[in-house]
Enzyme design. Structure first.
Site, PDB file in Angstrom:
ATOM      1  CB  CYS A 238      -3.241  -5.133   5.476  1.00 49.62           C
ATOM      2  SG  CYS A 238      -2.753  -5.987   4.097  1.00 49.62           S
TER       3      CYS A 238
ATOM      4  CG  HIS B  14       1.319  -4.941   5.314  1.00 51.39           C
ATOM      5  ND1 HIS B  14       0.210  -5.552   5.948  1.00 51.39           N
ATOM      6  CD2 HIS B  14       1.786  -3.878   6.151  1.00 51.39           C
ATOM      7  CE1 HIS B  14      -0.053  -4.944   7.029  1.00 51.39           C
ATOM      8  NE2 HIS B  14       0.467  -3.945   6.972  1.00 51.39           N
TER       9      HIS B  14
ATOM     10  CG  HIS C 203      -0.312  -1.289   9.630  1.00 52.18           C
ATOM     11  ND1 HIS C 203       0.638  -2.056   9.241  1.00 52.18           N
ATOM     12  CD2 HIS C 203      -0.151  -1.059  11.083  1.00 52.18           C
ATOM     13  CE1 HIS C 203       1.270  -2.543  10.365  1.00 52.18           C
ATOM     14  NE2 HIS C 203       0.895  -1.537  11.432  1.00 52.18           N
TER      15      HIS C 203
END
Length: 336
Positions: A250, A298, A310
């Site tokens: 990510c 994240h 993402h």
């Protein structure tokens, strides 16, 4: 008339009854949907641990560079102390440290005052020069001692970060192993079915993500460049610690996306969450980075309309998805 039950028969009957009462209730095998949810949870936990490892790696790299600079400074200071020491000589330094009487005072109280009178001027100049050098020596030595303590402190921090990096990396690997263990308990046909369902779900997500990318427009500036880059990576697989150009995690994706826009970010969602400008949730705009989890584990790029692009987790691909991460709550939005 029935005969009464014998003691042996009674004991046997009681044992059978007790075994029936005490027998554990058999649990139904988990459904494929439950197994799938469990595997995804382990993959998400592995991903969070991997991001923790990335944060430790970023901090470790920064600290290592800082340590190298401080160690170089310590070497220079040590050479300075050595040079001044040679200039002064060991006897002068020992006298300075022990606080013994100066040469001029020794002469003043000697049995030959004329020697003091004839030598006073030159001795005063020598003493003054030695005093300056001695003060330089003392200052340089204090600086070296302080720098040496800083080096020791940094070395301890490096060791602690190396331990954290190893622990987080091991945890990520262990969580993936748990996911594999859950799958290994299934029948071959059930494992194949789950794999097929996962593939179909990812293919459907990729198709919808590409459609969303084609319809997205109107974002300019750095945000627009970052989004455009991220869209080009749709369908690429997630891999721990990867930052392109085939595999991504990510923070690797957001780092490279903003790099194309001239913004330098570290390869860590937690580190990125401390950069840029903090934005209230109600004022978010396309291109803002969205951070999830406590601690942050994240990051995704907001697209507007409750969507983001993402790299979700192990076992998945770069995609456009909703900003609802379930148990992992939105905790920060930053603009660059």
């Amino acid at each position: 008339m029935k005969k009464p039950m014998s003691a042996a028969t009674w004991g046997t009957s009681l044992a059978i009854l007790l075994s029936i009462i005490q027998a554990p209730t058999s649990q139904a095998a988990p459904t494929l949907a439950q197994v799938q949810a469990q595997v995804i949870r382990y993959e998400e936990e592995a991903t969070a641990a991997a991001e923790g490892a990335q944060e430790a790696k970023v901090k470790l790299n920064s600290l290592t560079r800082s340590l190298a600079g401080i160690q170089a400074q310590a070497e220079i200071q040590a050479k300075t102390v050595d040079a001044i020491s040679k200039t002064l000589g060991a006897i002068a330094i020992d006298q300075y440290k022990s606080g013994t009487i100066s040469q001029s005072l020794e002469l003043l109280f000697s049995s030959d005052p004329s020697l003091y009178l004839s030598s006073a001027g030159s001795l005063e100049a020598i003493t003054r020069q030695k005093g300056i050098q001695l003060r330089k020596f003392q200052s340089a030595e204090q600086q070296l001692n302080a720098t040496s303590l800083t080096v020791s402190d940094r070395l301890a921090q490096v060791k602690a970060l190396q331990k954290k990096l190893a622990e987080k990396s091991a945890l990520a690997t262990a969580k993936l192993a748990q996911a594999e263990s859950v799958l290994a308990k299934l029948k071959k046909e059930d494992r194949e079915r789950l794999a097929r369902l996962a593939q179909e779900r990812e293919d459907a997500d990729q198709a919808s993500s590409l459609k969303a990318a084609r319809s997205a427009a109107g974002v300019s500036g750095r945000a627009g460049l970052a989004i455009k880059f991220a869209f080009k990576q749709i369908g690429d697989k997630y891999v721990f610690g990867a930052d392109g150009m085939i595999y991504w995690d990510c923070s690797g994706l957001t780092m490279r996306a903003y790099q194309t826009a001239g913004v330098s970010l570290p390869h860590s969602s937690a580190a990125q969450s401390r950069m840029g400008k903090s934005i209230p949730f109600s004022q978010k705009k396309p291109g803002d980075l969205m951070f999830f989890g406590r601690p942050v584990s994240h990051v995704g790029i907001y697209l507007g309309g409750g969507k983001m692009v993402h790299a979700p987790r192990s076992g998945s691909r770069v995609k456009v998805a909703t900003t609802d991460m379930g148990r992992k709550r939105l905790v920060a939005i930053r603009r660059f």
